[in-house]
Design a protein around this motif. Structure first.
Motif, mmCIF file in Angstrom:
data_model
loop_
_atom_site.group_PDB
_atom_site.id
_atom_site.type_symbol
_atom_site.label_atom_id
_atom_site.label_comp_id
_atom_site.label_asym_id
_atom_site.label_seq_id
_atom_site.Cartn_x
_atom_site.Cartn_y
_atom_site.Cartn_z
ATOM 1 N N TYR A 156 0.822 -1.217 0.000
ATOM 2 C CA TYR A 156 0.000 0.000 0.000
ATOM 3 C C TYR A 156 0.855 1.267 0.000
ATOM 4 C CZ TYR A 156 -3.817 -3.225 0.977
ATOM 5 O OH TYR A 156 -4.729 -4.252 0.900
ATOM 6 N N SER A 157 1.952 1.244 -0.784
ATOM 7 C CA SER A 157 2.929 2.335 -0.788
ATOM 8 C C SER A 157 2.411 3.564 -1.532
ATOM 9 C CB SER A 157 4.223 1.837 -1.442
ATOM 10 O OG SER A 157 4.966 2.910 -1.962
ATOM 11 N N GLN A 158 2.387 4.691 -0.832
ATOM 12 C CA GLN A 158 1.964 5.941 -1.461
ATOM 13 C C GLN A 158 2.982 6.381 -2.516
ATOM 14 O OE1 GLN A 158 1.154 9.183 1.245
ATOM 15 N NE2 GLN A 158 0.532 10.578 -0.387
ATOM 16 N N GLU A 159 4.237 6.091 -2.261
ATOM 17 C CA GLU A 159 5.319 6.458 -3.192
ATOM 18 C C GLU A 159 5.127 5.762 -4.546
ATOM 19 O OE1 GLU A 159 10.134 6.048 -3.274
ATOM 20 O OE2 GLU A 159 9.163 5.935 -1.306
ATOM 21 N N ALA A 160 4.788 4.455 -4.521
ATOM 22 C CA ALA A 160 4.559 3.699 -5.764
ATOM 23 C C ALA A 160 3.377 4.298 -6.534
ATOM 24 C CB ALA A 160 4.291 2.231 -5.433
ATOM 25 N N TYR A 161 2.320 4.659 -5.799
ATOM 26 C CA TYR A 161 1.113 5.255 -6.410
ATOM 27 C C TYR A 161 1.447 6.587 -7.067
ATOM 28 C CZ TYR A 161 -3.271 7.983 -6.338
ATOM 29 O OH TYR A 161 -4.330 8.795 -6.654
ATOM 30 N N GLU A 162 2.180 7.458 -6.352
ATOM 31 C CA GLU A 162 2.506 8.793 -6.873
ATOM 32 C C GLU A 162 3.395 8.709 -8.117
ATOM 33 O OE1 GLU A 162 1.060 11.459 -6.030
ATOM 34 O OE2 GLU A 162 0.232 11.049 -4.047
ATOM 35 N N LYS A 163 4.306 7.728 -8.140
ATOM 36 C CA LYS A 163 5.202 7.575 -9.299
ATOM 37 C C LYS A 163 4.396 7.188 -10.550
ATOM 38 C CE LYS A 163 9.264 5.308 -11.197
ATOM 39 N NZ LYS A 163 8.631 5.346 -12.524
ATOM 40 N N ILE A 164 3.471 6.230 -10.391
ATOM 41 C CA ILE A 164 2.640 5.799 -11.534
ATOM 42 C C ILE A 164 1.762 6.956 -12.012
ATOM 43 C CG2 ILE A 164 0.777 4.239 -12.247
ATOM 44 C CD1 ILE A 164 2.029 2.148 -10.321
ATOM 45 N N LYS A 165 1.225 7.698 -11.056
ATOM 46 C CA LYS A 165 0.367 8.843 -11.385
ATOM 47 C C LYS A 165 1.152 9.870 -12.216
ATOM 48 C CE LYS A 165 -2.452 12.398 -9.116
ATOM 49 N NZ LYS A 165 -3.031 12.891 -7.845
ATOM 50 N N ALA A 166 2.395 10.167 -11.792
ATOM 51 C CA ALA A 166 3.223 11.143 -12.514
ATOM 52 C C ALA A 166 3.548 10.639 -13.926
ATOM 53 C CB ALA A 166 4.510 11.405 -11.732
ATOM 54 N N ASP A 167 3.894 9.335 -14.040
ATOM 55 C CA ASP A 167 4.200 8.746 -15.360
ATOM 56 C C ASP A 167 2.992 8.846 -16.295
ATOM 57 O OD1 ASP A 167 6.645 8.088 -14.429
ATOM 58 O OD2 ASP A 167 6.293 5.933 -14.240
ATOM 59 N N TYR A 168 1.808 8.542 -15.746
ATOM 60 C CA TYR A 168 0.602 8.544 -16.578
ATOM 61 C C TYR A 168 0.262 9.967 -17.026
ATOM 62 C CZ TYR A 168 -3.941 7.354 -18.457
ATOM 63 O OH TYR A 168 -5.002 7.185 -19.312
ATOM 64 N N LEU A 169 0.382 10.934 -16.127
ATOM 65 C CA LEU A 169 0.064 12.327 -16.474
ATOM 66 C C LEU A 169 0.986 12.851 -17.569
ATOM 67 C CD1 LEU A 169 -0.756 13.829 -12.956
ATOM 68 C CD2 LEU A 169 -2.332 13.644 -14.894
ATOM 69 N N GLU A 170 2.254 12.417 -17.538
ATOM 70 C CA GLU A 170 3.222 12.826 -18.564
ATOM 71 C C GLU A 170 2.789 12.292 -19.938
ATOM 72 O OE1 GLU A 170 7.848 11.952 -19.695
ATOM 73 O OE2 GLU A 170 7.263 11.684 -17.594
#
Length: 422
Positions: A156-170
């Motif tokens: 349930y890592s917030q860091e993993a979630y935020e990284k995927i979110k940033a990649d997708y937004l790019e």
């Protein structure tokens, strides 16, 4: 006295993503947690899960209806599931993830108002994710929810979630996708689907069901023009009933907009004008008909009208075109043949058509436009057709009903392509 229950209308949505991202499990969990599964269905999937040596119920079995899908553990065809909450009815389309089933996904996406793009939290944004997102935006799905699943497998890592979110937004910024919601979840354990669970306390946004409940219903977000393709002319000519002797009703479905008794209308292609004398639904007179209602219109004047004609408001007449530029998904195993004449079916009207140009093909993996001389099955391309009969069209982005058509092979009557007018 009973309390008034709000009705948020019908929502058709699509789940898509890479193979094994948990699409079928997510839908199974939605059905299970909203208590929409019958006891006998639950018993059957419990038994199948036990046979496979699983400790918990395999909820993905609820959507994989084909024997081959269950045996291989993959989705092949589009599976439709229906459920409802107190305030809304839902139709879910579970689309296959494999590239060779692109045509199945396009078919499912053509009627959806929202797409859930699943991403495995361990794998991040994959080629398949980009392809499905582009296809969803191409067929005009207005709302995307990026569901980052299997959060239980990354603690349930917030860091993993935020990284995927940033990649997708790019990626989304490059291809012009803007209406996106992100949500972390675990379909297996049910976190953030219907119930919030205890493991994602750092995420403060809504659950998946809360997002689905709040999305605007189709046809409600902007004013649409009235479009009524005539399906059938009703002439009972009942000599025993004087009321029916001269009855002439035009039956069809309101594809968009609304019409009231007394409104001025134009019948296409003749261009003749009249007013709406009556609107009937199953023998009942209505004052108004709205989108997706199947009704009979009676006009004040005798106008020669038949199947394939279109009734529109006189102030909203669409252009008649004899050439169309469109994005086409080729559905047939037989490639598109430049030398042949095809039939284009647009609403209830047919016209013979010849391909005049293939402007470019979309490489569904790199999302680049590439030159093309022919189209094979699952190819998506921008093409131009010359028509024998005029069609009354809107751009697909303005109207998904009158902006879409299918291509038919006249020799065997098979549907070989689906198009969206630019």
């Amino acid at each position: 006295m009973t309390a008034h229950v709000e009705d948020h209308g019908l929502l058709r949505f699509l789940t898509c993503g890479s193979v094994d991202d948990g699409k079928s499990t997510l839908i199974g969990r939605l059905l299970f947690d909203t208590k929409t599964i019958l006891a006998d269905t639950l018993n059957a999937i419990e038994k199948t899960s036990q046979k496979r040596g699983m400790s918990a119920v395999d909820l993905s079995l609820l959507t994989d209806g084909l024997q081959a899908e269950r045996e291989q553990g993959i989705t092949i065809d589009v599976a439709y599931r229906y459920f409802s909450t107190g305030t809304r009815k839902y139709i879910i389309a579970d689309a296959p993830g494999h590239e060779q089933y692109t045509r199945n996904m396009v078919t499912a996406a053509s009627t959806a108002n929202l797409a859930i793009i699943l991403i495995d939290a361990r794998k991040g944004v994959l080629t398949q994710t980009r392809r499905h997102s582009k296809l969803a935006s191409l067929v005009g799905i207005p709302h995307l929810v990026v569901a980052i699943n299997k959060m239980d497998l990354v603690d349930y890592s917030q860091e993993a979630y935020e990284k995927i979110k940033a990649d997708y937004l790019e990626f989304a910024a490059k291809v012009g996708i803007d209406d996106i919601r992100f949500i972390p979840l675990s379909a297996l354990n049910g976190d953030m689907i219907v119930d919030r669970g205890d493991s994602l306390n750092w995420y403060e946004g809504p659950t998946l069901l809360e997002i689905l409940e709040a999305v605007p219903a189709a046809h409600t977000e902007h004013t649409e023009k009235f479009r009524f393709p005539v399906q059938f002319v009703c002439r009972p000519q009942d000599s025993a009933n004087p009321d029916l002797h001269d009855y002439r009703g035009f039956m069809g479905r309101v594809e968009s907009g609304a019409i009231k008794v007394g409104d001025a209308v134009t019948v296409l292609p003749s261009g003749l004008e009249s007013t709406v004398k009556a609107i009937q639904l199953g023998g009942t007179d209505l004052a108004e008909a709205v989108t997706e209602q199947s009704v009979t219109l009676l006009l004040a004047d005798e106008i020669d009208t038949s199947r394939g004609d279109m009734i529109v408001k006189s102030s909203e007449v669409p252009p008649a075109v004899k050439e169309i530029s469109a994005t086409v998904c080729w559905l047939s195993e037989t490639p598109l043949d430049r030398a042949r004449t095809y039939l284009i079916r647009h609403t209830t009207r047919d016209s013979k058509a010849k391909l005049t140009a293939i402007d470019h093909r979309l490489d569904v993996n790199t999302l680049e436009r590439v030159p093309a001389e022919k189209l094979a099955m699952n190819d998506i391309a921008q093409v131009r057709f010359k028509l024998a009969q005029p069609l009354f069209v809107d751009a697909y982005e303005d109207n998904r009903a009158t902006g879409a058509f299918i291509v038919i092979d006249e020799s065997n009557n098979n549907t070989v392509g689906a198009g969206m007018i630019l």
